[in-house]
Design a protein around this motif. Sequence first.
Motif, PDB file in Angstrom:
ATOM      1  N   SER A  11      -7.063  -0.623  -0.480  1.00 12.41           N
ATOM      2  CA  SER A  11      -6.055  -1.671  -0.396  1.00 12.41           C
ATOM      3  C   SER A  11      -4.680  -1.074  -0.111  1.00 12.41           C
ATOM      4  CB  SER A  11      -6.020  -2.460  -1.709  1.00 12.41           C
ATOM      5  OG  SER A  11      -5.037  -3.468  -1.676  1.00 12.41           O
ATOM      6  N   HIS A  12      -4.378   0.031  -0.762  1.00 13.73           N
ATOM      7  CA  HIS A  12      -3.101   0.712  -0.562  1.00 13.73           C
ATOM      8  C   HIS A  12      -2.970   1.202   0.878  1.00 13.73           C
ATOM      9  CE1 HIS A  12      -0.025   3.788  -2.343  1.00 13.73           C
ATOM     10  NE2 HIS A  12       0.529   2.909  -1.550  1.00 13.73           N
ATOM     11  N   LEU A  13      -4.028   1.838   1.365  1.00 16.29           N
ATOM     12  CA  LEU A  13      -4.019   2.354   2.733  1.00 16.29           C
ATOM     13  C   LEU A  13      -3.928   1.218   3.742  1.00 16.29           C
ATOM     14  CD1 LEU A  13      -4.196   4.811   4.565  1.00 16.29           C
ATOM     15  CD2 LEU A  13      -6.694   4.645   4.447  1.00 16.29           C
ATOM     16  N   LEU A  14      -4.632   0.128   3.464  1.00 17.84           N
ATOM     17  CA  LEU A  14      -4.603  -1.028   4.357  1.00 17.84           C
ATOM     18  C   LEU A  14      -3.201  -1.620   4.433  1.00 17.84           C
ATOM     19  CD1 LEU A  14      -6.242  -2.868   6.168  1.00 17.84           C
ATOM     20  CD2 LEU A  14      -6.851  -4.241   4.175  1.00 17.84           C
ATOM     21  N   ALA A  15      -2.510  -1.671   3.296  1.00 19.10           N
ATOM     22  CA  ALA A  15      -1.145  -2.190   3.271  1.00 19.10           C
ATOM     23  C   ALA A  15      -0.243  -1.353   4.181  1.00 19.10           C
ATOM     24  CB  ALA A  15      -0.600  -2.176   1.838  1.00 19.10           C
ATOM     25  N   ILE A  16      -0.369  -0.043   4.087  1.00 16.31           N
ATOM     26  CA  ILE A  16       0.462   0.847   4.899  1.00 16.31           C
ATOM     27  C   ILE A  16       0.130   0.703   6.378  1.00 16.31           C
ATOM     28  CG2 ILE A  16       0.999   3.260   5.386  1.00 16.31           C
ATOM     29  CD1 ILE A  16       0.508   3.828   2.403  1.00 16.31           C
ATOM     30  N   ILE A  17      -1.169   0.597   6.699  1.00 15.52           N
ATOM     31  CA  ILE A  17      -1.591   0.439   8.090  1.00 15.52           C
ATOM     32  C   ILE A  17      -1.052  -0.871   8.665  1.00 15.52           C
ATOM     33  CG2 ILE A  17      -3.585   0.051   9.596  1.00 15.52           C
ATOM     34  CD1 ILE A  17      -5.136   2.010   7.824  1.00 15.52           C
ATOM     35  N   ILE A  66      -2.640  11.735   3.913  1.00 16.70           N
ATOM     36  CA  ILE A  66      -2.484  10.517   4.714  1.00 16.70           C
ATOM     37  C   ILE A  66      -1.310   9.680   4.207  1.00 16.70           C
ATOM     38  CG2 ILE A  66      -3.520   8.276   5.270  1.00 16.70           C
ATOM     39  CD1 ILE A  66      -6.222   9.680   5.446  1.00 16.70           C
ATOM     40  N   PHE A  67      -1.225   9.489   2.898  1.00 12.08           N
ATOM     41  CA  PHE A  67      -0.143   8.690   2.334  1.00 12.08           C
ATOM     42  C   PHE A  67       1.220   9.335   2.610  1.00 12.08           C
ATOM     43  CE2 PHE A  67      -3.315   6.863  -0.866  1.00 12.08           C
ATOM     44  CZ  PHE A  67      -3.413   5.678  -0.170  1.00 12.08           C
ATOM     45  N   LEU A  68       1.292  10.650   2.502  1.00 11.03           N
ATOM     46  CA  LEU A  68       2.545  11.350   2.767  1.00 11.03           C
ATOM     47  C   LEU A  68       2.971  11.183   4.219  1.00 11.03           C
ATOM     48  CD1 LEU A  68       2.071  14.659   0.745  1.00 11.03           C
ATOM     49  CD2 LEU A  68       4.001  13.093   0.519  1.00 11.03           C
ATOM     50  N   ILE A  69       2.034  11.410   5.136  1.00 11.42           N
ATOM     51  CA  ILE A  69       2.340  11.293   6.564  1.00 11.42           C
ATOM     52  C   ILE A  69       2.771   9.875   6.910  1.00 11.42           C
ATOM     53  CG2 ILE A  69       1.357  11.357   8.889  1.00 11.42           C
ATOM     54  CD1 ILE A  69      -0.406  13.683   7.956  1.00 11.42           C
ATOM     55  N   CYS A  70       2.017   8.889   6.423  1.00  9.09           N
ATOM     56  CA  CYS A  70       2.331   7.486   6.727  1.00  9.09           C
ATOM     57  C   CYS A  70       3.693   7.086   6.178  1.00  9.09           C
ATOM     58  CB  CYS A  70       1.250   6.568   6.157  1.00  9.09           C
ATOM     59  SG  CYS A  70      -0.323   6.636   7.032  1.00  9.09           S
ATOM     60  N   ALA A  71       4.023   7.588   4.984  1.00 10.14           N
ATOM     61  CA  ALA A  71       5.314   7.244   4.371  1.00 10.14           C
ATOM     62  C   ALA A  71       6.465   7.741   5.230  1.00 10.14           C
ATOM     63  CB  ALA A  71       5.401   7.839   2.965  1.00 10.14           C
ATOM     64  N   TYR A  72       6.376   8.974   5.700  1.00  7.00           N
ATOM     65  CA  TYR A  72       7.475   9.533   6.484  1.00  7.00           C
ATOM     66  C   TYR A  72       7.508   8.990   7.905  1.00  7.00           C
ATOM     67  CZ  TYR A  72       8.970  12.585   2.760  1.00  7.00           C
ATOM     68  OH  TYR A  72       9.480  13.044   1.572  1.00  7.00           O
TER      69      TYR A  72
END
Length: 214
Positions: A11-17, A66-72
Amino acid sequence: MNIFRILGDISHLLAIIILLVKIHKSKSCAGISGKSQILFALVFTTRYLDLFTTFISVYNTVMKVIFLICAYVTVYMIYGKFRKTFDSENDSFRLEFLLVPVTGLSFLENHSFTPLEILWTFSIYLESVAILPQLFMISKTGEAETITTHYLFFLGLYRALYIANWVWRYYTENFYDQIAVVSGVVQTIFYCDFFYLYVTKVLKGKKLSLPMPV
């Protein structure tokens, strides 16, 4: 690892995507709080410093990266590539109102007084309030795009699923982390009004709108 943890991560990854696709396809970051995204980038940075010290599993390492890369990437899109579409006037929440008390609390309430542990605690406390600039921005503009509401819904769902994960771990492993649980509950509470509006308006095809502040 239990199903609630996995679903929470998804769910967290989907939100970022959803957020990244929204910005990329529309070539606009209108309606997105850059300040919230800066806080989330800070959350991931301070929480995942253990990438350099501890290996838990391939899954754990990959998700953290993945979360780090997506955040930046998100921060870059907002303040770099699509900065001309950034609504800085309405993204006016003062971050020091969050950073100062969160920093102080992380020094006062932690599991052990070590640099990595204090930074981890800081990330937990900060994540519980990182969405406030985004919610404040929506309250100022009075409405939010449907795709933005989907992003917020899955972000809130991620926290709700993690609460279920902690309940599961308590009953199956007798594990209880008071800092993580309390912070997660606080964060989920911030989403309660939004969840109600999402179900009663967005899922019925209506645009989410809020009363304009006086």
